[in-house]
Structures are given as C-alpha cells and as structure tokens.
Motif scaffolding. Structure first.
Motif, PDB file in Angstrom:
ATOM      1  N   TRP A 120       0.844  -1.204   0.000  1.00 29.46           N
ATOM      2  CA  TRP A 120       0.000   0.000   0.000  1.00 29.46           C
ATOM      3  C   TRP A 120       0.875   1.249   0.000  1.00 29.46           C
ATOM      4  CZ3 TRP A 120      -5.185   1.187  -0.226  1.00 29.46           C
ATOM      5  CH2 TRP A 120      -5.554   2.481   0.183  1.00 29.46           C
ATOM      6  N   ARG A 121       1.872   1.273   0.869  1.00 30.56           N
ATOM      7  CA  ARG A 121       2.764   2.444   0.955  1.00 30.56           C
ATOM      8  C   ARG A 121       3.523   2.639  -0.361  1.00 30.56           C
ATOM      9  NH1 ARG A 121       4.219   0.349   6.410  1.00 30.56           N
ATOM     10  NH2 ARG A 121       3.162   1.639   7.964  1.00 30.56           N
ATOM     11  N   LEU A 122       3.980   1.533  -0.935  1.00 28.69           N
ATOM     12  CA  LEU A 122       4.729   1.633  -2.184  1.00 28.69           C
ATOM     13  C   LEU A 122       3.841   2.173  -3.305  1.00 28.69           C
ATOM     14  CD1 LEU A 122       7.321   1.124  -3.771  1.00 28.69           C
ATOM     15  CD2 LEU A 122       6.551  -1.236  -4.110  1.00 28.69           C
ATOM     16  N   LEU A 123       2.616   1.663  -3.396  1.00 30.55           N
ATOM     17  CA  LEU A 123       1.699   2.147  -4.422  1.00 30.55           C
ATOM     18  C   LEU A 123       1.382   3.627  -4.231  1.00 30.55           C
ATOM     19  CD1 LEU A 123      -0.809  -0.843  -4.587  1.00 30.55           C
ATOM     20  CD2 LEU A 123       0.946  -0.253  -6.273  1.00 30.55           C
ATOM     21  N   ARG A 124       1.288   4.033  -2.979  1.00 25.08           N
ATOM     22  CA  ARG A 124       0.982   5.431  -2.708  1.00 25.08           C
ATOM     23  C   ARG A 124       2.198   6.329  -2.912  1.00 25.08           C
ATOM     24  NH1 ARG A 124      -1.840   8.326  -2.255  1.00 25.08           N
ATOM     25  NH2 ARG A 124      -2.608   8.951  -0.216  1.00 25.08           N
ATOM     26  N   GLY A 125       3.366   5.709  -3.173  1.00 21.25           N
ATOM     27  CA  GLY A 125       4.537   6.496  -3.513  1.00 21.25           C
ATOM     28  C   GLY A 125       5.518   6.698  -2.385  1.00 21.25           C
ATOM     29  N   LEU A 129       5.429  12.004  -4.937  1.00 23.68           N
ATOM     30  CA  LEU A 129       4.229  12.477  -5.620  1.00 23.68           C
ATOM     31  C   LEU A 129       3.974  11.684  -6.894  1.00 23.68           C
ATOM     32  CD1 LEU A 129       4.616  16.329  -5.099  1.00 23.68           C
ATOM     33  CD2 LEU A 129       3.265  14.704  -3.773  1.00 23.68           C
ATOM     34  N   TRP A 130       3.649  10.409  -6.750  1.00 22.96           N
ATOM     35  CA  TRP A 130       3.312   9.602  -7.910  1.00 22.96           C
ATOM     36  C   TRP A 130       1.887   9.857  -8.372  1.00 22.96           C
ATOM     37  CZ3 TRP A 130       5.510   3.958  -7.122  1.00 22.96           C
ATOM     38  CH2 TRP A 130       6.870   3.975  -7.457  1.00 22.96           C
ATOM     39  N   GLY A 131       1.087  10.410  -7.495  1.00 25.91           N
ATOM     40  CA  GLY A 131      -0.275  10.742  -7.886  1.00 25.91           C
ATOM     41  C   GLY A 131      -1.264   9.603  -7.779  1.00 25.91           C
ATOM     42  N   ILE A 132      -0.905   8.530  -7.061  1.00 29.52           N
ATOM     43  CA  ILE A 132      -1.848   7.434  -6.836  1.00 29.52           C
ATOM     44  C   ILE A 132      -2.579   7.681  -5.526  1.00 29.52           C
ATOM     45  CG2 ILE A 132      -2.083   4.963  -6.358  1.00 29.52           C
ATOM     46  CD1 ILE A 132       0.150   4.395  -8.254  1.00 29.52           C
ATOM     47  N   GLY A 133      -3.885   7.923  -5.637  1.00 26.27           N
ATOM     48  CA  GLY A 133      -4.699   8.130  -4.452  1.00 26.27           C
ATOM     49  C   GLY A 133      -5.133   6.805  -3.845  1.00 26.27           C
ATOM     50  N   PRO A 134      -5.830   6.836  -2.713  1.00 22.21           N
ATOM     51  CA  PRO A 134      -6.215   5.607  -2.016  1.00 22.21           C
ATOM     52  C   PRO A 134      -7.175   4.726  -2.804  1.00 22.21           C
ATOM     53  CG  PRO A 134      -7.280   7.512  -1.015  1.00 22.21           C
ATOM     54  CD  PRO A 134      -6.262   8.044  -1.973  1.00 22.21           C
ATOM     55  N   THR A 135      -8.078   5.338  -3.572  1.00 24.30           N
ATOM     56  CA  THR A 135      -9.001   4.533  -4.364  1.00 24.30           C
ATOM     57  C   THR A 135      -8.257   3.744  -5.429  1.00 24.30           C
ATOM     58  OG1 THR A 135     -10.869   6.011  -3.981  1.00 24.30           O
ATOM     59  CG2 THR A 135     -10.964   4.621  -5.940  1.00 24.30           C
ATOM     60  N   THR A 136      -7.356   4.410  -6.135  1.00 22.79           N
ATOM     61  CA  THR A 136      -6.572   3.730  -7.166  1.00 22.79           C
ATOM     62  C   THR A 136      -5.687   2.658  -6.556  1.00 22.79           C
ATOM     63  OG1 THR A 136      -6.587   5.753  -8.492  1.00 22.79           O
ATOM     64  CG2 THR A 136      -4.952   4.083  -9.072  1.00 22.79           C
ATOM     65  N   ALA A 137      -5.045   2.966  -5.439  1.00 23.62           N
ATOM     66  CA  ALA A 137      -4.193   1.976  -4.770  1.00 23.62           C
ATOM     67  C   ALA A 137      -5.001   0.754  -4.371  1.00 23.62           C
ATOM     68  CB  ALA A 137      -3.526   2.596  -3.546  1.00 23.62           C
ATOM     69  N   SER A 138      -6.195   0.970  -3.843  1.00 25.09           N
ATOM     70  CA  SER A 138      -7.019  -0.160  -3.408  1.00 25.09           C
ATOM     71  C   SER A 138      -7.460  -1.015  -4.590  1.00 25.09           C
ATOM     72  CB  SER A 138      -8.243   0.330  -2.625  1.00 25.09           C
ATOM     73  OG  SER A 138      -9.232   0.887  -3.468  1.00 25.09           O
ATOM     74  N   HIS A 162     -16.701   4.435   6.393  1.00 30.40           N
ATOM     75  CA  HIS A 162     -15.375   5.036   6.234  1.00 30.40           C
ATOM     76  C   HIS A 162     -15.384   6.111   5.149  1.00 30.40           C
ATOM     77  CE1 HIS A 162     -13.075   2.222   8.785  1.00 30.40           C
ATOM     78  NE2 HIS A 162     -14.003   1.351   8.420  1.00 30.40           N
ATOM     79  N   THR A 163     -14.967   7.305   5.498  1.00 28.57           N
ATOM     80  CA  THR A 163     -14.793   8.360   4.500  1.00 28.57           C
ATOM     81  C   THR A 163     -13.344   8.431   4.033  1.00 28.57           C
ATOM     82  OG1 THR A 163     -14.487   9.977   6.262  1.00 28.57           O
ATOM     83  CG2 THR A 163     -16.711   9.744   5.361  1.00 28.57           C
ATOM     84  N   THR A 164     -12.439   7.773   4.744  1.00 29.56           N
ATOM     85  CA  THR A 164     -11.050   7.575   4.316  1.00 29.56           C
ATOM     86  C   THR A 164     -10.769   6.079   4.449  1.00 29.56           C
ATOM     87  OG1 THR A 164      -9.914   7.717   6.454  1.00 29.56           O
ATOM     88  CG2 THR A 164     -10.491   9.807   5.361  1.00 29.56           C
ATOM     89  N   PRO A 165      -9.680   5.602   3.845  1.00 24.44           N
ATOM     90  CA  PRO A 165      -9.418   4.161   3.913  1.00 24.44           C
ATOM     91  C   PRO A 165      -8.927   3.667   5.261  1.00 24.44           C
ATOM     92  CG  PRO A 165      -7.679   5.270   2.708  1.00 24.44           C
ATOM     93  CD  PRO A 165      -8.740   6.295   2.945  1.00 24.44           C
ATOM     94  N   GLU A 166      -8.625   4.568   6.176  1.00 28.88           N
ATOM     95  CA  GLU A 166      -8.057   4.147   7.455  1.00 28.88           C
ATOM     96  C   GLU A 166      -8.991   3.175   8.188  1.00 28.88           C
ATOM     97  OE1 GLU A 166      -5.998   6.041  11.464  1.00 28.88           O
ATOM     98  OE2 GLU A 166      -7.103   7.339  10.078  1.00 28.88           O
ATOM     99  N   SER A 224      -8.331  11.242  -4.547  1.00 28.72           N
ATOM    100  CA  SER A 224      -7.480  12.336  -4.071  1.00 28.72           C
ATOM    101  C   SER A 224      -6.475  11.793  -3.070  1.00 28.72           C
ATOM    102  CB  SER A 224      -8.332  13.430  -3.419  1.00 28.72           C
ATOM    103  OG  SER A 224      -9.036  12.909  -2.310  1.00 28.72           O
ATOM    104  N   GLY A 225      -5.504  12.614  -2.745  1.00 29.67           N
ATOM    105  CA  GLY A 225      -4.423  12.167  -1.887  1.00 29.67           C
ATOM    106  C   GLY A 225      -4.777  12.120  -0.428  1.00 29.67           C
ATOM    107  N   HIS A 226      -4.801  10.931   0.143  1.00 25.73           N
ATOM    108  CA  HIS A 226      -4.881  10.734   1.588  1.00 25.73           C
ATOM    109  C   HIS A 226      -3.705   9.855   1.953  1.00 25.73           C
ATOM    110  CE1 HIS A 226      -8.902  12.406   2.140  1.00 25.73           C
ATOM    111  NE2 HIS A 226      -9.354  11.651   1.164  1.00 25.73           N
ATOM    112  N   ASP A 227      -3.100  10.108   3.084  1.00 21.26           N
ATOM    113  CA  ASP A 227      -2.000   9.262   3.515  1.00 21.26           C
ATOM    114  C   ASP A 227      -2.432   8.200   4.502  1.00 21.26           C
ATOM    115  OD1 ASP A 227       0.180  12.102   3.418  1.00 21.26           O
ATOM    116  OD2 ASP A 227      -0.078  10.519   1.953  1.00 21.26           O
TER     117      ASP A 227
END
Length: 231
Positions: A120-125, A129-138, A162-166, A224-227
């Motif tokens: 997950w962390r790798l996909l998120r960059g 700033l690779w531009g992969i948001g949580p939806t795309t990563a999932s 959940h409004t964020t993936p956490e 969008s970008g969430h960490d």
C-alpha cells in the motif's frame, strides 16, 4: 458496525438483481459496463503466471473502474520498483479469503508491519508524488488479491462507515467474521444472480454496495491524496 440493509438476509433477491445488472447490462455499442471486465481481463490479476507481478494488463484493468494510474507511477512501478512490488506480492497470500483470516492472524497478514501495508505504501509512492490516491491503490491491490483486499471508494467506503481508507480492511474483516452469516449470503447472492463470472466474495459485496449506493444517488468523487493506511 451495522451493515447496509441491502446486505441483509431478507434482501438477497434485490442484491442479486444489482449484481446481475452490473455484469450483464449492455450499454452503447452493445458493450457491457467496463467494470464487469476488471476481474477477468487478461486472465485476472491473480492468474498463475502473473500472480506476483504487476503487469500492464493490471494497470489497464484498473482503468476499467474509472481511475487512471498516472504515467509516472506506471513507469516507476513496472520498471524501477518492479522487484520490490513482486517481493511484497509474494508475501501476500493469493488463495486466502478475507473471511478465512483468523483473528490471531490478522496483524501479520494485514497489520501495520505486514507486506500488504508495505505494498500500500509503495503504491501510494512512499511519500513521493506519484499521484496514486487511495481509491486507485485499493483497486490495484484488489486486482492482484481479489479474495483478500477490498476496494475503497467514495461510494462503498461511506456505506461501510469510512470516508477515508483508514481502518477499512479491519471493518470488512470484522463483518465477514462476526458470525452473522454474511459470507454465506454473499455466496447466495452470487448464485442467485446467475452471472457466469468467477468473482470473489469481496467483489460480490463491493459491486452490490456500489450499485446500491449509486441507485441511492451517492456521488463518485475523484480520487485524491490521503495518507491514511487501509488496515
């Protein structure tokens, strides 16, 4: 959490109809909804000859779910970081259903120090700033491990609280293992739908919730970008 009512035992017929519509309705030019090919495009992301490799076919399949992996990320993941991606995938079981993960096994498989969170962390960059948001990563992770990793988006996420993936992986695991019979209902929904697709229980649940949310007027929000981490 309280499951959305569409997944209750007395609405199995309705859920099956939503699943069938997703996979069988034809749109312009007589083609199906693009998302209906996410699971099996090019043999699926977990096919034996590519189960531990992120491929161009996987990236293309992810686009069928209305997200795009940025070009810079594609190059980075398929070339520069390909070895690391494969090493992490090799540590994530491909034949294990989320509902079969025992409570005492959860942290090792999906917890903060797991290979799944590492991917997950790798996909998120990893902060880049690779531009992969949580939806795309999932969706990338669900393509590679469709039986274990649920999809997060702006429709299904809120329906699952959940409004964020956490924390969403743990929520899905909890509802599938709480003794309520959800896993069995998902199998019944798929059988009753009559679709000729070899899809996982997670994907069945995701599609039913997504179709239900859309019919209730929920909006798809651009990734969008969430960490936040998904575990």
């Amino acid at each position: 959490m309280t499951l959305p009512d569409i997944l209750s035992a007395d609405r199995t017929n309705e859920a099956a109809a939503l699943l069938k519509k997703y996979y069988t309705k034809l749109y312009d030019l007589g083609v199906p909804q693009s998302g209906s090919r996410f699971d099996d495009w090019a043999g699926g992301g977990d096919r034996p000859n590519a189960v531990d490799t992120l491929t161009a076919d996987d990236v293309l399949a992810v686009s069928f779910l209305c997200v795009q992996v940025p070009a810079q990320a594609v190059i980075g993941l398929l070339e520069r970081s390909a070895k690391e991606v494969s090493e992490l995938l090799a540590q994530i079981p491909s034949a294990l259903d989320l509902a079969s993960v025992k409570t005492e096994e959860y942290e090792a498989l999906l917890g903060p120090e797991s290979a799944a969170i590492g991917l997950w962390r790798l996909l998120r960059g990893n902060g880049k700033l690779w531009g992969i948001g949580p939806t795309t990563a999932s969706k990338i992770m669900a393509r590679k491990r469709p039986r274990l990793i649920p999809i997060f988006d702006s429709v299904v996420g809120p329906l699952m609280g959940h409004t964020t993936p956490e924390g969403q992986w743990k929520t899905w695991h909890s509802v599938l293992t709480d003794g309520s019979g959800l896993q069995q209902r998902l199998r019944s929904i798929k059988t009753e739908s009559g679709i000729d697709k070899d899809i996982s229980e997670l994907r069945t649940m995701d599609v039913v919730l997504w179709m239900h949310g859309k019919e209730q007027g929920m909006k798809v929000i651009e990734d969008s970008g969430h960490d936040d981490l998904a575990n």
